[in-house]
Design a protein around this motif. Structure first.
Motif, PDB file in Angstrom:
ATOM      1  N   ARG A  50       5.931  -5.952   7.102  1.00 34.27           N
ATOM      2  CA  ARG A  50       4.578  -6.024   7.634  1.00 34.27           C
ATOM      3  C   ARG A  50       4.569  -5.535   9.063  1.00 34.27           C
ATOM      4  O   ARG A  50       5.493  -5.785   9.843  1.00 34.27           O
ATOM      5  CB  ARG A  50       4.006  -7.432   7.537  1.00 34.27           C
ATOM      6  CG  ARG A  50       4.713  -8.477   8.361  1.00 34.27           C
ATOM      7  CD  ARG A  50       3.891  -9.758   8.486  1.00 34.27           C
ATOM      8  NE  ARG A  50       3.522 -10.340   7.223  1.00 34.27           N
ATOM      9  CZ  ARG A  50       2.276 -10.626   6.854  1.00 34.27           C
ATOM     10  NH1 ARG A  50       1.268 -10.371   7.658  1.00 34.27           N
ATOM     11  NH2 ARG A  50       2.024 -11.186   5.696  1.00 34.27           N
TER      12      ARG A  50
ATOM     13  N   ARG B  39      -0.835  -4.769  12.064  1.00 33.73           N
ATOM     14  CA  ARG B  39      -2.184  -4.787  11.487  1.00 33.73           C
ATOM     15  C   ARG B  39      -2.125  -5.113  10.002  1.00 33.73           C
ATOM     16  O   ARG B  39      -1.127  -4.860   9.339  1.00 33.73           O
ATOM     17  CB  ARG B  39      -2.880  -3.445  11.716  1.00 33.73           C
ATOM     18  CG  ARG B  39      -3.099  -3.115  13.186  1.00 33.73           C
ATOM     19  CD  ARG B  39      -4.121  -1.997  13.348  1.00 33.73           C
ATOM     20  NE  ARG B  39      -3.645  -0.739  12.779  1.00 33.73           N
ATOM     21  CZ  ARG B  39      -2.918   0.152  13.447  1.00 33.73           C
ATOM     22  NH1 ARG B  39      -2.551  -0.096  14.699  1.00 33.73           N
ATOM     23  NH2 ARG B  39      -2.554   1.277  12.871  1.00 33.73           N
ATOM     24  N   ARG B  40      -3.237  -5.640   9.492  1.00 37.76           N
ATOM     25  CA  ARG B  40      -3.310  -6.032   8.082  1.00 37.76           C
ATOM     26  C   ARG B  40      -3.016  -4.859   7.158  1.00 37.76           C
ATOM     27  O   ARG B  40      -2.446  -5.025   6.071  1.00 37.76           O
ATOM     28  CB  ARG B  40      -4.705  -6.605   7.788  1.00 37.76           C
ATOM     29  CG  ARG B  40      -4.854  -7.164   6.376  1.00 37.76           C
ATOM     30  CD  ARG B  40      -6.297  -7.594   6.134  1.00 37.76           C
ATOM     31  NE  ARG B  40      -6.657  -8.734   6.955  1.00 37.76           N
ATOM     32  CZ  ARG B  40      -6.545  -9.993   6.558  1.00 37.76           C
ATOM     33  NH1 ARG B  40      -6.051 -10.271   5.362  1.00 37.76           N
ATOM     34  NH2 ARG B  40      -6.907 -10.974   7.355  1.00 37.76           N
ATOM     35  N   SER B  41      -3.411  -3.664   7.580  1.00 34.74           N
ATOM     36  CA  SER B  41      -3.220  -2.476   6.739  1.00 34.74           C
ATOM     37  C   SER B  41      -1.781  -1.986   6.721  1.00 34.74           C
ATOM     38  O   SER B  41      -1.435  -1.109   5.908  1.00 34.74           O
ATOM     39  CB  SER B  41      -4.127  -1.339   7.231  1.00 34.74           C
ATOM     40  OG  SER B  41      -3.799  -0.990   8.572  1.00 34.74           O
ATOM     41  N   GLN B  42      -0.954  -2.519   7.595  1.00 34.00           N
ATOM     42  CA  GLN B  42       0.429  -2.038   7.705  1.00 34.00           C
ATOM     43  C   GLN B  42       1.353  -2.868   6.817  1.00 34.00           C
ATOM     44  O   GLN B  42       1.886  -3.893   7.225  1.00 34.00           O
ATOM     45  CB  GLN B  42       0.876  -2.061   9.165  1.00 34.00           C
ATOM     46  CG  GLN B  42       0.126  -1.069  10.031  1.00 34.00           C
ATOM     47  CD  GLN B  42       0.519  -1.137  11.489  1.00 34.00           C
ATOM     48  OE1 GLN B  42       0.969  -2.173  11.988  1.00 34.00           O
ATOM     49  NE2 GLN B  42       0.335  -0.041  12.204  1.00 34.00           N
ATOM     50  N   ARG B  43       1.526  -2.406   5.595  1.00 32.22           N
ATOM     51  CA  ARG B  43       2.414  -3.029   4.620  1.00 32.22           C
ATOM     52  C   ARG B  43       3.249  -1.927   3.976  1.00 32.22           C
ATOM     53  O   ARG B  43       2.714  -0.883   3.616  1.00 32.22           O
ATOM     54  CB  ARG B  43       1.624  -3.788   3.547  1.00 32.22           C
ATOM     55  CG  ARG B  43       0.736  -4.896   4.108  1.00 32.22           C
ATOM     56  CD  ARG B  43       1.546  -6.052   4.658  1.00 32.22           C
ATOM     57  NE  ARG B  43       0.689  -7.156   5.091  1.00 32.22           N
ATOM     58  CZ  ARG B  43       0.204  -7.296   6.312  1.00 32.22           C
ATOM     59  NH1 ARG B  43       0.478  -6.387   7.241  1.00 32.22           N
ATOM     60  NH2 ARG B  43      -0.547  -8.337   6.627  1.00 32.22           N
ATOM     61  N   TYR B  44       4.516  -2.180   3.821  1.00 31.51           N
ATOM     62  CA  TYR B  44       5.423  -1.142   3.314  1.00 31.51           C
ATOM     63  C   TYR B  44       6.442  -1.760   2.374  1.00 31.51           C
ATOM     64  O   TYR B  44       7.166  -2.691   2.748  1.00 31.51           O
ATOM     65  CB  TYR B  44       6.134  -0.475   4.501  1.00 31.51           C
ATOM     66  CG  TYR B  44       7.135   0.596   4.138  1.00 31.51           C
ATOM     67  CD1 TYR B  44       6.798   1.652   3.299  1.00 31.51           C
ATOM     68  CD2 TYR B  44       8.425   0.571   4.666  1.00 31.51           C
ATOM     69  CE1 TYR B  44       7.718   2.654   2.982  1.00 31.51           C
ATOM     70  CE2 TYR B  44       9.350   1.567   4.361  1.00 31.51           C
ATOM     71  CZ  TYR B  44       8.982   2.606   3.521  1.00 31.51           C
ATOM     72  OH  TYR B  44       9.901   3.583   3.219  1.00 31.51           O
TER      73      TYR B  44
ATOM     74  N   GLN C 186       0.814  -1.204   0.000  1.00 30.03           N
ATOM     75  CA  GLN C 186       0.000   0.000   0.000  1.00 30.03           C
ATOM     76  C   GLN C 186       0.853   1.263   0.000  1.00 30.03           C
ATOM     77  O   GLN C 186       0.433   2.298  -0.486  1.00 30.03           O
ATOM     78  CB  GLN C 186      -0.928  -0.003   1.215  1.00 30.03           C
ATOM     79  CG  GLN C 186      -1.951  -1.152   1.168  1.00 30.03           C
ATOM     80  CD  GLN C 186      -2.933  -1.088   2.302  1.00 30.03           C
ATOM     81  OE1 GLN C 186      -2.927  -0.181   3.114  1.00 30.03           O
ATOM     82  NE2 GLN C 186      -3.807  -2.073   2.374  1.00 30.03           N
TER      83      GLN C 186
END
Length: 230
Positions: free
Chosen positions: A69, A72-77, A2
């Motif tokens: 990662r 949380r699921r939303s934490q992707r870099y 993301q």
């Protein structure tokens, strides 16, 4: 990913992928470079587990594209590591017989993995395979990452052609397991032309999406020059 860091090299030099590291390999790093726009959670996540997953992207020769990662699921870099900072690597297939911590074995993703490990008649065992995603990350790092709703993601090495019929049989086997455990079981075929979803190949589509370092592309045959398996 993301969020993705700008590459620390000119784009014209991004012409290769270091063959030592393959997509979905888990890398243990001694250092993580910081780039502008890095999310606030990244440093804590790296301190908790100094590991990252190889992602599909062309890089300059001294770099590798990685993904981190968070909790949380939303934490992707998506970011970059220097090859010199890689201490070791764990391939998904090295985790195929991995065991979670005892108190974690009752989570659905690990129940599904155990079922695959214990079923000697599973068609999956004809191939080289292993868990990726949260299950693979937790098995490799022992950092609690899997939740009650986590999928079980699998990578299947597929250097030779897989017939549509056998792909459908394998997909049916995994979907039955998914229904029994109440989670999604997703498999990606690692082909000569990149990563292809098993569900797409089994569906008999005229073209399938292959994920490659050059970017995703629709192709007719991921094994144009490979021999046939099954």
């Amino acid at each position: 990913m993301q969020v993705c860091a700008a590459p620390p090299f000119v784009r014209e030099s991004a012409v290769s992928c270091d063959a030592r590291w393959r997509p979905h390999d888990l890398l243990r790093l001694q250092r993580l470079p910081a780039f502008d726009g890095e999310p606030a959670w990244v440093r804590d996540a790296f301190a908790r587990a100094p590991c990252a997953v190889v992602r599909r992207a062309l890089a300059a020769r001294e770099y590798v594209a990685i993904g981190l990662r968070g909790a949380r699921r939303s934490q992707r870099y998506g970011t970059w590591a220097a090859s010199a900072d890689i201490l070791d690597a764990v391939a998904p297939e090295a985790l195929a017989r991995g065991q979670p911590l005892a108190r974690r074995g009752a989570l659905p993703a690990f129940i599904a993995l155990a079922a695959l490990q214990q079923n000697a008649r599973s068609p999956l065992h004809e191939f080289v395979w292993g868990p990726t995603g949260s299950a693979g990350f937790e098995l490799a790092t022992k950092v609690e990452t899997v939740t009650e709703s986590s999928d079980l993601d699998l990578l299947i090495r597929m250097p030779n052609r897989l017939t549509r019929e056998f792909a459908a049989s394998l997909l049916d086997h995994l979907q039955t397991l998914a229904r029994e455990t109440g989670i999604r079981v997703d498999a990606q075929l690692e082909t000569p032309e990149g990563g292809v979803a098993l569900v797409e190949w089994a569906a008999g589509k005229s073209r399938v999406m292959a994920r490659h370092a050059r970017g995703p592309q629709l192709i007719v045959d991921p094994w144009a020059d490979a021999s046939c398996l099954r």
